[in-house]
Motif scaffolding. Structure first.
Motif, mmCIF file in Angstrom:
data_model
loop_
_atom_site.group_PDB
_atom_site.id
_atom_site.type_symbol
_atom_site.label_atom_id
_atom_site.label_comp_id
_atom_site.label_asym_id
_atom_site.label_seq_id
_atom_site.Cartn_x
_atom_site.Cartn_y
_atom_site.Cartn_z
ATOM 1 N N MET A 95 -43.540 -15.016 -13.965
ATOM 2 C CA MET A 95 -42.693 -16.044 -13.368
ATOM 3 C C MET A 95 -41.781 -16.538 -14.485
ATOM 4 O O MET A 95 -42.235 -17.170 -15.429
ATOM 5 C CB MET A 95 -43.545 -17.215 -12.868
ATOM 6 N N ILE A 97 -40.080 -19.025 -15.406
ATOM 7 C CA ILE A 97 -39.751 -20.447 -15.344
ATOM 8 C C ILE A 97 -40.056 -21.011 -16.729
ATOM 9 O O ILE A 97 -41.165 -20.862 -17.228
ATOM 10 C CB ILE A 97 -40.617 -21.174 -14.292
ATOM 11 N N ILE A 103 -38.895 -29.937 -13.779
ATOM 12 C CA ILE A 103 -38.629 -31.352 -13.557
ATOM 13 C C ILE A 103 -39.946 -32.058 -13.279
ATOM 14 O O ILE A 103 -40.872 -31.481 -12.714
ATOM 15 C CB ILE A 103 -37.646 -31.541 -12.393
ATOM 16 N N LEU A 105 -42.417 -34.403 -11.506
ATOM 17 C CA LEU A 105 -42.644 -34.938 -10.165
ATOM 18 C C LEU A 105 -43.398 -36.262 -10.241
ATOM 19 O O LEU A 105 -44.068 -36.535 -11.236
ATOM 20 C CB LEU A 105 -43.488 -33.948 -9.360
ATOM 21 N N PRO A 106 -43.315 -37.082 -9.171
ATOM 22 C CA PRO A 106 -44.151 -38.281 -9.138
ATOM 23 C C PRO A 106 -45.614 -37.881 -9.335
ATOM 24 O O PRO A 106 -46.056 -36.877 -8.780
ATOM 25 C CB PRO A 106 -43.933 -38.826 -7.725
ATOM 26 N N ILE B 145 -36.869 -37.678 -5.840
ATOM 27 C CA ILE B 145 -37.521 -36.612 -5.063
ATOM 28 C C ILE B 145 -36.523 -35.646 -4.415
ATOM 29 O O ILE B 145 -36.685 -34.434 -4.535
ATOM 30 C CB ILE B 145 -38.505 -37.211 -4.023
ATOM 31 N N ASN B 147 -33.499 -34.702 -5.277
ATOM 32 C CA ASN B 147 -32.917 -33.803 -6.267
ATOM 33 C C ASN B 147 -33.971 -32.889 -6.887
ATOM 34 O O ASN B 147 -33.693 -31.734 -7.212
ATOM 35 C CB ASN B 147 -32.187 -34.608 -7.354
ATOM 36 N N ILE B 148 -35.189 -33.420 -7.048
ATOM 37 C CA ILE B 148 -36.276 -32.594 -7.565
ATOM 38 C C ILE B 148 -36.580 -31.476 -6.569
ATOM 39 O O ILE B 148 -36.692 -30.304 -6.931
ATOM 40 C CB ILE B 148 -37.554 -33.448 -7.787
ATOM 41 N N TRP B 151 -34.069 -28.756 -6.602
ATOM 42 C CA TRP B 151 -34.202 -27.829 -7.716
ATOM 43 C C TRP B 151 -35.408 -26.904 -7.545
ATOM 44 O O TRP B 151 -35.301 -25.693 -7.684
ATOM 45 C CB TRP B 151 -34.302 -28.581 -9.054
ATOM 46 N N TYR B 152 -36.567 -27.501 -7.231
ATOM 47 C CA TYR B 152 -37.779 -26.685 -7.093
ATOM 48 C C TYR B 152 -37.584 -25.617 -6.031
ATOM 49 O O TYR B 152 -37.963 -24.472 -6.192
ATOM 50 C CB TYR B 152 -39.001 -27.554 -6.732
ATOM 51 N N ARG B 155 -35.079 -23.009 -7.366
ATOM 52 C CA ARG B 155 -35.544 -22.266 -8.525
ATOM 53 C C ARG B 155 -36.740 -21.377 -8.197
ATOM 54 O O ARG B 155 -36.777 -20.211 -8.582
ATOM 55 C CB ARG B 155 -35.897 -23.265 -9.635
ATOM 56 N N PHE B 156 -37.736 -21.914 -7.496
ATOM 57 C CA PHE B 156 -38.930 -21.124 -7.238
ATOM 58 C C PHE B 156 -38.653 -20.043 -6.204
ATOM 59 O O PHE B 156 -39.282 -19.009 -6.202
ATOM 60 C CB PHE B 156 -40.108 -22.026 -6.829
ATOM 61 N N ALA B 159 -37.334 -17.364 -8.236
ATOM 62 C CA ALA B 159 -38.416 -16.734 -8.983
ATOM 63 C C ALA B 159 -39.251 -15.844 -8.074
ATOM 64 O O ALA B 159 -39.623 -14.733 -8.438
ATOM 65 C CB ALA B 159 -39.290 -17.801 -9.634
ATOM 66 N N ASN B 341 -31.569 -30.802 -14.233
ATOM 67 C CA ASN B 341 -30.985 -29.475 -14.262
ATOM 68 C C ASN B 341 -29.651 -29.556 -13.546
ATOM 69 O O ASN B 341 -29.585 -29.885 -12.369
ATOM 70 C CB ASN B 341 -31.915 -28.472 -13.579
#
Lengths: 367, 367
Positions: A95, A97, A103, A105-106, B145, B147-148, B151-152, B155-156, B159, B341
């Motif tokens: 992977m 990454i 980033i 997370l909460p 959250i 924006n997170i 991205w996640y 991005r994932f 990937a 990011n």
């Protein structure tokens, strides 16, 4: 053996002042102290007259200080996660990454802080770790991680084991189904991991439940809102099996009413802490309790097998704030916006509850 | 269209006082206001002279108040999660986990609060939602959250798409491998879910980045530590694309030095808020800014295609607190214990960075 002390109450300047005073208190007895703070904490920087860093730095004899920074901690943990994943994923799977782009997370802050505290504790580099965290419900959730992990691990494992694999296979059908049933998994590796995790959880649960190794002090003033919040946190702490050893009442402008405070927090001892003036810490150090003596406080949970009763200590709550439920095999106490699933001894497990009665500060459950 | 206003700064009594005053300010203009607080919040209960509940209750004309409680929110969300899981799991598979026994993990509070805010916002039952949260870094992580998630998700997905399935199949071998390659997945359902999630993320990102729909005010006093922390949070807010519209400086005992405050927070407008005395809210309401006018503040991110430059607005930070990295295809700004990011326009994507220079309060990235 290391020892961790933390504080519950409104996380403002007073909180940090009391944490620094406690760190200085231990350092004067030649104990190796690590003061752990968070990012950002300009109050701590002003009070300590230094800028804080993400690695421990000695700022006085026996006294080191570190400021936890999630981005730095994540970088360190990411390397470990990658190593761990490499053990279980086939080598051809990569992977791409980078830790630098992940980033936060909460909840990451709490998990990363918990992990950092755990490492400092295990390092044995320090006799005492003073943790100046947020001192609120989120801090309790963090310190509750071992007990949470214990429950999730136990409960979801049961749930997974109770799944009928052949039924799932039937409903999916086709080659995936037959593969699931005949998959040649490396069961030894998985078993090893499970044993490791169980060992880690058991050790952590033991630390949290032992006031000699982890204890909290309530920080309050004599303002009604501050007292109410500290009492709420006192009760909430019981829900994660954390021992609260005393009350530090910070005097802001007038002398606090000690009798009133003692009534609000009985049977805890209340120490009045004078306000810091001109960086003179002496009066504060003298006002602090003798931390070397660990006071006897009620256990969060007491089981009486003869009476077939469980007593749950829940100070600071009224009857309407405490809820008891029995769902499936789980007995759950809800209070302080937290849930505690009670692990019963064999004699009482799966027995019907015949009564649940809340008489401040105890919830008495009968079987 | 609803509007959300929140506050950043030390979350003590002042914070709650300012939030209540703001709620009252809007209510007097016949706007339907919902004041959202957290559990526990005895300060709010004392100031509002009422006990708070987990469902909105009207306490004055146009003014409702709700106290978010994680245990209650979890119960509601659990039902939805179960419905959602039922869509994807075969009907024969049942996880016998009751919502009532699920323990709350670190981060759940933020996720649940975010979800609750989102629902109140979408309900259109209120013109203005005043969110009296913790006002710290964790609050920013919560508001970050969307924006997170953006991205996640992006991005994932990349990937995962870059994983060579046949390679994995080879290294696992056997029937599971052939099953993976030939599994007859319900791709339509999965595609639908992906489209839904993308739509939700795009909408939420738009709300966070629009000061007319979401804005924050800094709450501070004239104490150096409070100012330093508010400045740090101001810069950190940019990292989650949140607009900070002004400064509310609470006067505790002496008159605050307004000029000093204005210098510390330029170009933001500073309003001095008098201390609350004997439940007389009038002086506070008069001192608040005109919330109906949304001030123009610098954009967190400005792209200049002609100059081939990206300007990142990062007030409150010094050069040593800002880090720029380029890893793989990602350009990451690290500041305020957060990472952002940066999504670049096509013209600059995958271009090498030729320079990164921080001149307060801007980080200028050249391509």
């Amino acid at each position: 053996m290391s020892r961790i002390i933390t504080f519950l109450g409104k996380a403002d300047t007073r909180h940090t002042t009391v944490a620094i005073a406690t760190a200085k208190w231990f350092a004067q007895y030649s104990q190796r102290v690590l003061l752990v703070t968070h990012n950002p904490n300009p109050s701590a920087e002003l009070l300590l007259e230094t800028s804080l860093k993400a690695t421990p730095q000695e700022i006085a004899p026996n006294l080191s200080v570190v400021q936890l920074q999630a981005t730095v901690l994540l970088e360190q943990v990411w390397e470990e996660v990658k190593k761990w994943l490499a053990l279980y994923l086939p080598p051809s799977v990569k992977m791409e990454i980078y830790s630098g782009e992940v980033i936060i997370l909460p909840g990451f802050d709490s998990l990363l802080s918990f992990n950092a505290l755990r490492k400092y504790y295990q390092s044995e580099d320090y006799d005492v770790i003073i943790y100046d965290g947020r001192g609120d419900l989120e801090s309790l959730r963090m310190l509750g991680i071992p007990n949470i992990a214990d429950w999730y691990f136990r409960r979801f494992r049961e749930a997974l084991e109770s799944l009928d694999l052949s039924k799932i296979a039937d409903s999916i059908g086709g080659p995936l189904a037959s593969a699931l049933l005949s998959a040649n998994m490396d069961t030894r590796k998985v078993q090893d991991a499970i044993v490791q995790i169980q060992d880690w959880i058991a050790k952590s649960v033991a630390v949290v439940g032992d006031a000699k190794r982890l204890s909290a002090y309530l920080v309050t003033t004599d303002e009604p809102a501050a007292i109410a919040e500290a009492r709420w946190l006192w009760g909430s702490a019981q829900q994660v099996d954390l021992r609260v050893s005393g009350v530090l009442a910070y005097q802001s402008y007038e002398a606090a009413n000690k009798t009133e405070l003692e009534q609000a927090f009985a049977p805890l001892k209340v120490n009045l802490i004078p306000a810091l003036q001109k960086h003179n810490w002496e009066p504060l150090l003298e006002a602090l309790p003798d931390f070397k003596t660990i006071p006897h406080v009620p256990q969060p949970l007491t089981v009486d097998l003869v009476q077939r009763q469980v007593q749950v200590f829940l100070p600071g709550f009224s009857k309407s704030q405490v809820k008891l439920t029995q769902l499936g095999t789980e007995l759950t106490v809800e209070a302080g916006d937290q849930r505690r699933n009670i692990v019963l001894p064999d004699e009482l497990r799966n027995q019907p509850v015949t009564g649940g009665k809340f008489e401040e500060p105890y919830l008495v459950i009968s079987f």
